[in-house]
Write a protein that holds these residues in place. Structure first.
Motif, PDB file in Angstrom:
ATOM      1  N   PHE A  99       0.742  -1.180   0.037  1.00 23.45           N
ATOM      2  CA  PHE A  99       0.018   0.011   0.018  1.00 23.45           C
ATOM      3  C   PHE A  99       0.844   1.345  -0.088  1.00 23.45           C
ATOM      4  O   PHE A  99       0.803   2.244  -0.868  1.00 23.45           O
ATOM      5  N   ARG A 100       1.898   1.275   0.999  1.00 21.44           N
ATOM      6  CA  ARG A 100       2.643   2.550   1.094  1.00 21.44           C
ATOM      7  C   ARG A 100       3.460   2.705  -0.262  1.00 21.44           C
ATOM      8  O   ARG A 100       3.726   3.741  -0.761  1.00 21.44           O
ATOM      9  N   GLU A 101       3.903   1.666  -0.836  1.00 23.40           N
ATOM     10  CA  GLU A 101       4.816   1.540  -1.928  1.00 23.40           C
ATOM     11  C   GLU A 101       3.825   2.186  -3.165  1.00 23.40           C
ATOM     12  O   GLU A 101       4.610   2.895  -3.953  1.00 23.40           O
ATOM     13  N   ARG A 102       2.827   1.674  -3.418  1.00 25.44           N
ATOM     14  CA  ARG A 102       1.985   2.196  -4.449  1.00 25.44           C
ATOM     15  C   ARG A 102       1.519   3.549  -4.527  1.00 25.44           C
ATOM     16  O   ARG A 102       1.538   4.342  -5.318  1.00 25.44           O
ATOM     17  N   VAL A 103       1.171   3.978  -3.197  1.00 22.48           N
ATOM     18  CA  VAL A 103       0.788   5.522  -2.727  1.00 22.48           C
ATOM     19  C   VAL A 103       2.020   6.431  -3.123  1.00 22.48           C
ATOM     20  O   VAL A 103       2.126   7.402  -3.818  1.00 22.48           O
ATOM     21  N   GLN A 104       3.074   6.042  -2.625  1.00 25.58           N
ATOM     22  CA  GLN A 104       4.385   6.810  -2.799  1.00 25.58           C
ATOM     23  C   GLN A 104       4.788   6.960  -4.477  1.00 25.58           C
ATOM     24  O   GLN A 104       5.084   7.713  -4.831  1.00 25.58           O
ATOM     25  N   GLN A 105       4.466   5.797  -4.984  1.00 19.00           N
ATOM     26  CA  GLN A 105       4.559   5.737  -6.492  1.00 19.00           C
ATOM     27  C   GLN A 105       4.108   6.579  -7.282  1.00 19.00           C
ATOM     28  O   GLN A 105       4.445   7.250  -8.185  1.00 19.00           O
ATOM     29  N   SER A 106       2.739   6.940  -6.808  1.00 14.65           N
ATOM     30  CA  SER A 106       2.019   8.022  -7.314  1.00 14.65           C
ATOM     31  C   SER A 106       2.128   9.291  -7.232  1.00 14.65           C
ATOM     32  O   SER A 106       1.662  10.148  -8.101  1.00 14.65           O
ATOM     33  N   VAL A 107       2.872   9.723  -6.106  1.00 14.18           N
ATOM     34  CA  VAL A 107       3.335  11.057  -5.862  1.00 14.18           C
ATOM     35  C   VAL A 107       4.665  11.407  -6.555  1.00 14.18           C
ATOM     36  O   VAL A 107       5.772  10.740  -6.345  1.00 14.18           O
ATOM     37  N   VAL A 108       4.704  12.338  -7.472  1.00 17.85           N
ATOM     38  CA  VAL A 108       5.747  12.929  -8.054  1.00 17.85           C
ATOM     39  C   VAL A 108       6.779  13.991  -7.309  1.00 17.85           C
ATOM     40  O   VAL A 108       7.528  13.885  -7.234  1.00 17.85           O
TER      41      VAL A 108
END
Length: 169
Positions: A99-108
């Protein structure tokens, strides 16, 4: 407590709205009978008899896990919160990491904004599920974007965020 988390049942998998190129990364059963499924492009919450909800990762502001209660509190970008209580500890840890990795991946890129009246907001440059970049303004409901001074501060922060990554204003 089982040693290995329970596999995603085929009937639950069949109800997921997996778009072309998407794949399930991790899933776990929740204590209320729902399933939480993290795919490459979205968070899926599947009820036993009700609808399956699909949320692109850019709809998620953040989440936090309380390991004692196995409860993840997630906050949506529109300000609502939701609590997910996992049925087993191994599932909660594996799910929360993905979950954390996917949310962070969406933030540029993100910038904090100080607003008139001492309020704060964030302007976040996000990547949608197709890779397209867009900005979001995140804050609480008390922020009045019709106030000229507030709007000017938010617009300046949005320009700063876009400039930081070379996007046109």
């Amino acid at each position: 407590m089982p040693l290995f988390p329970r596999r995603l049942p085929a009937a639950v998998r069949a109800r997921l709205d997996l778009r072309p190129g998407d794949t399930v990364l991790v899933s776990t059963e929740l204590s209320d009978g729902r399933w939480a499924v993290a795919s490459r492009r979205a968070l899926h919450l599947v009820s036993p008899d009700g609808p399956a909800a699909r949320h692109p990762w850019s709809d998620v502001d953040h989440g936090s896990l309380d390991p004692e209660t196995r409860t993840m509190t997630l906050r949506w970008v529109w300000g609502d919160s939701e609590r997910l209580t996992f049925s087993e500890a191994p599932g909660s840890f594996a799910f929360s990491q993905t979950f954390r990795e996917r949310v962070q991946q969406s933030v540029v890129h993100a910038a904090a904004v100080s607003l008139p009246g001492g309020k704060r907001a964030r302007v976040v440059l996000r990547r949608d599920e197709d890779g397209k970049l867009f900005t979001q303004v995140l804050g609480d409901a008390a922020i009045d974007l019709t106030d000229a001074a507030v709007a000017a501060a938010v617009d300046a922060a949005e320009d700063e965020v876009r400039d930081a990554v070379g996007l046109p204003r």
